[in-house]
Design an enzyme around this catalytic site. Structure first.
Site, PDB file in Angstrom:
ATOM      1  N   ASP A   8       0.871  -1.174   0.000  1.00 50.40           N
ATOM      2  CA  ASP A   8       0.000   0.000   0.000  1.00 50.40           C
ATOM      3  C   ASP A   8       0.912   1.230   0.000  1.00 50.40           C
ATOM      4  OD1 ASP A   8       0.871   0.365   2.613  1.00 50.40           O
ATOM      5  OD2 ASP A   8      -1.119   0.293   3.524  1.00 50.40           O
ATOM      6  N   HIS A   9       0.335   2.395   0.234  1.00 49.07           N
ATOM      7  CA  HIS A   9       1.140   3.625   0.202  1.00 49.07           C
ATOM      8  C   HIS A   9       2.248   3.609   1.255  1.00 49.07           C
ATOM      9  CE1 HIS A   9      -2.427   3.969   2.686  1.00 49.07           C
ATOM     10  NE2 HIS A   9      -1.805   4.833   3.455  1.00 49.07           N
ATOM     11  N   CYS A  65       3.185  -3.090   3.952  1.00 49.04           N
ATOM     12  CA  CYS A  65       2.362  -1.932   4.300  1.00 49.04           C
ATOM     13  C   CYS A  65       3.144  -1.159   5.369  1.00 49.04           C
ATOM     14  CB  CYS A  65       0.955  -2.347   4.745  1.00 49.04           C
ATOM     15  SG  CYS A  65       0.844  -3.377   6.213  1.00 49.04           S
ATOM     16  N   THR A  67       3.080  -1.080   8.749  1.00 50.72           N
ATOM     17  CA  THR A  67       3.590  -1.928   9.830  1.00 50.72           C
ATOM     18  C   THR A  67       3.810  -3.372   9.398  1.00 50.72           C
ATOM     19  OG1 THR A  67       1.332  -2.481  10.448  1.00 50.72           O
ATOM     20  CG2 THR A  67       2.361  -0.611  11.605  1.00 50.72           C
ATOM     21  N   HIS A  98      10.997 -23.174  10.025  1.00 53.11           N
ATOM     22  CA  HIS A  98       9.981 -23.837  10.841  1.00 53.11           C
ATOM     23  C   HIS A  98       8.571 -23.732  10.279  1.00 53.11           C
ATOM     24  CE1 HIS A  98      12.468 -23.807  14.850  1.00 53.11           C
ATOM     25  NE2 HIS A  98      13.114 -24.384  13.832  1.00 53.11           N
ATOM     26  N   ARG A 132       9.433 -32.502  12.190  1.00 55.20           N
ATOM     27  CA  ARG A 132       8.335 -32.197  13.119  1.00 55.20           C
ATOM     28  C   ARG A 132       7.557 -30.959  12.681  1.00 55.20           C
ATOM     29  NH1 ARG A 132      12.943 -30.078  15.197  1.00 55.20           N
ATOM     30  NH2 ARG A 132      12.858 -28.084  16.293  1.00 55.20           N
ATOM     31  N   HIS A 133       8.216 -30.096  11.922  1.00 55.75           N
ATOM     32  CA  HIS A 133       7.535 -28.868  11.470  1.00 55.75           C
ATOM     33  C   HIS A 133       6.483 -29.178  10.405  1.00 55.75           C
ATOM     34  CE1 HIS A 133      10.360 -26.743  13.896  1.00 55.75           C
ATOM     35  NE2 HIS A 133      11.370 -27.335  13.262  1.00 55.75           N
TER      36      HIS A 133
HETATM   37  C1  RB5 Z   1      -1.828   2.823   6.327  1.00 55.75           C
HETATM   38  O1  RB5 Z   1      -1.789   4.099   6.860  1.00 55.75           O
HETATM   39  C2  RB5 Z   1      -1.497   1.778   7.385  1.00 55.75           C
HETATM   40  O2  RB5 Z   1      -2.568   1.617   8.231  1.00 55.75           O
HETATM   41  C3  RB5 Z   1      -1.113   0.474   6.738  1.00 55.75           C
HETATM   42  O3  RB5 Z   1      -0.048   0.676   5.878  1.00 55.75           O
HETATM   43  C4  RB5 Z   1      -0.666  -0.648   7.651  1.00 55.75           C
HETATM   44  O4  RB5 Z   1       0.307  -0.228   8.538  1.00 55.75           O
HETATM   45  C5  RB5 Z   1      -1.713  -1.444   8.293  1.00 55.75           C
HETATM   46  O5  RB5 Z   1      -1.430  -2.421   8.986  1.00 55.75           O
END
Ligand code: RB5
Length: 150
Positions: A8-9, A65, A67, A98, A132-133
């Site tokens: 995403d952005h 994305c 995070t 794993h 095992r995995h």
């Molecule tokens: C976008 O602002 C943000 O929410 C997205 O990139 C991401 O971090 C969501 O998990």
């Protein structure tokens, strides 16, 4: 190897950097968007890569994305996808060894470009350990099967 990649952005800049890096180590990125820094919804792009990996059209994919969390949640809803949010080298290694993670997820606002490249390299080069995995992955597949019957 062809590797699907989408963002995403929040992950756009890192996606562009990683496409160049993937080519430099002999792989072919298949870019499934987004194609600018304009604000978009991460589920629309996570699904592009996750569906292709689920169907076997692509062996592996990378999602980015801000995070990595949103992309991970979406991708792991798709059957056969094992998406791992790995913003460090240890996770990159063990999500392959794993968990046989077929999608790597990165937080574009968390990892720097150089660390992200190292994470991608380890994730590509580390084989699944099996043993095992494998039994544990079969339990995940059984859960997916059960969910599909609801
Ligand atoms: C976008 O602002 C943000 O929410 C997205 O990139 C991401 O971090 C969501 O998990």
């Amino acid at each position: 190897m062809q590797i699907g990649i989408a963002c995403d952005h929040g992950g756009f800049e890192l996606k562009e950097e990683l496409k160049t890096y993937l080519r430099s180590i002999g792989h072919e990125p298949v870019d499934l968007g987004t194609f600018s820094k304009d604000s978009v919804d991460y589920p629309d792009y996570a699904i592009q890569v996750a569906e292709k990996v689920s169907k076997g059209d692509l062996e592996k994919g990378i999602l980015i994305c801000g995070t990595g969390i949103g992309m991970s949640i979406v991708a792991n809803k798709i059957r056969g996808v094992r998406a791992a949010l790995a913003n460090d080298l240890y996770s990159a290694r063990f999500c392959r060894e794993h968990v046989d993670a077929n999608i790597l997820v990165l937080g574009g606002r968390i990892v720097g470009k150089e660390l992200a490249k190292e994470i991608v390299k380890i994730w590509i080069e580390t084989p699944f350990a099996g043993g095992r995995h494998q039994r544990r992955l079969e339990k995940i597949e059984a859960l997916e099967e059960k969910n599909f019957k609801f």
